[in-house]
Structures are given as structure tokens and as C-alpha cells.
Design a protein around this motif. Sequence first.
Motif, short mmCIF file in Angstrom:
data_model
loop_
_atom_site.label_atom_id
_atom_site.label_comp_id
_atom_site.label_asym_id
_atom_site.label_seq_id
_atom_site.Cartn_x
_atom_site.Cartn_y
_atom_site.Cartn_z
N ARG A 158 -9.22 16.83 -29.49
CA ARG A 158 -10.37 17.64 -29.08
C ARG A 158 -11.70 16.99 -29.46
O ARG A 158 -12.75 17.33 -28.91
N ASP A 159 -11.67 16.06 -30.40
CA ASP A 159 -12.89 15.34 -30.78
C ASP A 159 -13.45 14.53 -29.61
O ASP A 159 -14.64 14.18 -29.60
N LEU A 160 -12.59 14.25 -28.62
CA LEU A 160 -13.02 13.42 -27.49
C LEU A 160 -13.77 14.20 -26.42
O LEU A 160 -14.37 13.60 -25.52
N VAL B 75 -1.83 8.98 -21.49
CA VAL B 75 -3.10 9.58 -21.92
C VAL B 75 -3.38 10.86 -21.15
O VAL B 75 -3.78 11.88 -21.73
N THR B 76 -3.15 10.84 -19.85
CA THR B 76 -3.36 12.03 -19.02
C THR B 76 -2.48 13.19 -19.48
O THR B 76 -2.95 14.33 -19.62
N ALA C 242 -1.52 18.27 -22.54
CA ALA C 242 -0.71 18.97 -23.54
C ALA C 242 -1.58 19.55 -24.66
O ALA C 242 -1.29 20.63 -25.19
N GLU C 243 -2.66 18.84 -24.99
CA GLU C 243 -3.57 19.30 -26.04
C GLU C 243 -4.61 20.29 -25.51
O GLU C 243 -5.46 20.78 -26.26
N PRO D 73 -0.84 10.70 -32.69
CA PRO D 73 -0.99 9.61 -31.73
C PRO D 73 0.06 9.61 -30.61
O PRO D 73 1.13 10.19 -30.76
N ILE D 74 -0.29 8.95 -29.53
CA ILE D 74 0.66 8.68 -28.46
C ILE D 74 1.43 7.41 -28.84
O ILE D 74 0.82 6.38 -29.13
#
Length: 301
Positions: A188-190, A208-209, A214-215, A265-266
Motif C-alpha cells: 500500500r506504500d506504493l 506484480v499485477t 490481491a493486496e 515479497p513476490i
Amino acid sequence: MDIQQLYYFMNIVECGCNLSLAAKKIHITQSALSQLIINFEANEELTLFYRKNGRLDSLTPSGEKLYAYAQQITKLHEQMNEMVRKEAAKQKGTIRIGLPSLILRIFFSSFFPKLMMDNPNIQLEIVEGGSNYLRKMLFQNDLDYAILIEPTSLDPKSFEEHVIQIDEMTAFVYHTHPLAHKKKLAWRDLEPFPIATFNETYTTYELVTEKLAAEKSEAQIKLTSSSWDYLVEATQESNIVAVLPSPIERTIDPNLFVEIPFKDPIPFNVLLCRPIKGTYNDVEGLVYESILSYFYQPIVD
């Protein structure tokens, strides 16, 4: 018609029945091209083209059928020639291996030259591309091996996989970026910042998508490219956050750019993949075992 004449015939059709244009395109005389059609129609007693004022105008129904067959036959001919090239390459000891440019540069830049120096009978053909593109080539039997990013989406009954590197995705920002001071990031920081990552031919884009969805993050991918150095450098002129595999950290200037890990992380796991076959020739086996032994170094206590 032989195969060359079929190509000539197709070229005439694709040039709008303009013999002059068709002749220039394939570098033969217009008269030779015209004579080809005249002779075929006379010998086979079959009219391929309608004429208008003595010039070819359009295909007859018979001509259209021949054109359809010609497309299929020439395509098969090209596929056959490609198969012959590949089989000849294999017999000469040539192995086709596909891998992303990043993986090639960071993990294999010294491995492949040394392998060929130590084994002069081996020839390698390197194919670079995103994992999605390389996966398709592996499906089509256009590669002997592929280095792919997990998940590979390969059928385990048809392909075998070995993990050769375990890592993760991280964020890269310019040293003056508002997030540059953080030790770890939440997704969410992004949200206030535009995201940059590899383009859709790369598994990274999908990962990434999917993670952002998911988040339930509102962060959006605004910039994509196949060039990791461009994506990192793009952070200099904006507040872009480049989400990329962590190994890229080895290629950047730490005085200008900051790598920040994610709290969640991913994974960025690299796999060596090949089709399952009953037997593998000596060269195939040597290359495969050499890659595995290179990455599976013994652990020393």
C-alpha cells in the motif's frame, strides 16, 4: 508447379496481379513471370486469372483454390526447412536455450563461454525473451531448454523443472524519492506513486499485477519495458517506483538508486526446464548437468 513457382504465383496475387510490381519484388524479369503463368495454364488447361485489356486482373475460382493450397504448402515447406535446420544443428551438437536477458547477464555471462571453451564440440544458440515468450517456444519444441520464472504453467507430465535460483521482487527508487528512507515496504506504500515493471511478455508483469490486486492496492502500473536498466533509470526524473527482480541490484549505482525489500515479497524463483523425453543425446545431457552442477554448489560448513 514446383515450390519456387508456387512462391512466384503467390507473389503475383499478393501484388494485386501486377506483374511489373511482382517481378521487381522477387528480382526476376516480368516476361519470365508472365511466361510462368502462360505455360502453366496451357499445360494444365486451367485458367488461373481473369484478364482485362490483356493484363491479369483477378483470380478465377480455380486460381483462388490454388492460392489457398499454395499458402498451406509453402507454410509446410518453411516448417520443414526449419525442422531440418534444427535437426542438423542438434546433430552438430547445437543446443538452443532460451532465457530472459536479465538472467543471461547476471547468472550466465561467464558460464556459457566457459562451457563452450571446456567442450569444443558443443555449440549454443541463445534465445533471449520474456518467460511467456520462451514458454511458448518450449511448447512448440523450438527450444531444447528454457530458463523460466516460477510459475511456469508447464505440464509436469510433459516437462521437468529444477529450481536453480531463489530470490524475490524488490522496489527500486531514486535516492531522493520519498520512500528511499524506508527499510521495508508494504504494498500500500506504493499507492501514491506510478509503478514501472517488465512488459507483458514477462512473468514479472503478471506477478506484480496479481499481487497488487490481491493486496487491493490502488497503485497502478504506468510504465513497462523489456529493459531493466531503462526502468531503473526512469526513476531519476519522477517519483516512479520500479518493481523488479532483486538481482538487478548488482547492476545499479548504489549512490544513485536504492533497493527496498517488501514485507510480503513476490517470489522470484528461476527454473531450468526441458521437455521430458525417453532419451537425451550426450550433448543435451552434458549441458543440462553442467547447468545444474553450476547452481547446486555444495554447502561448506
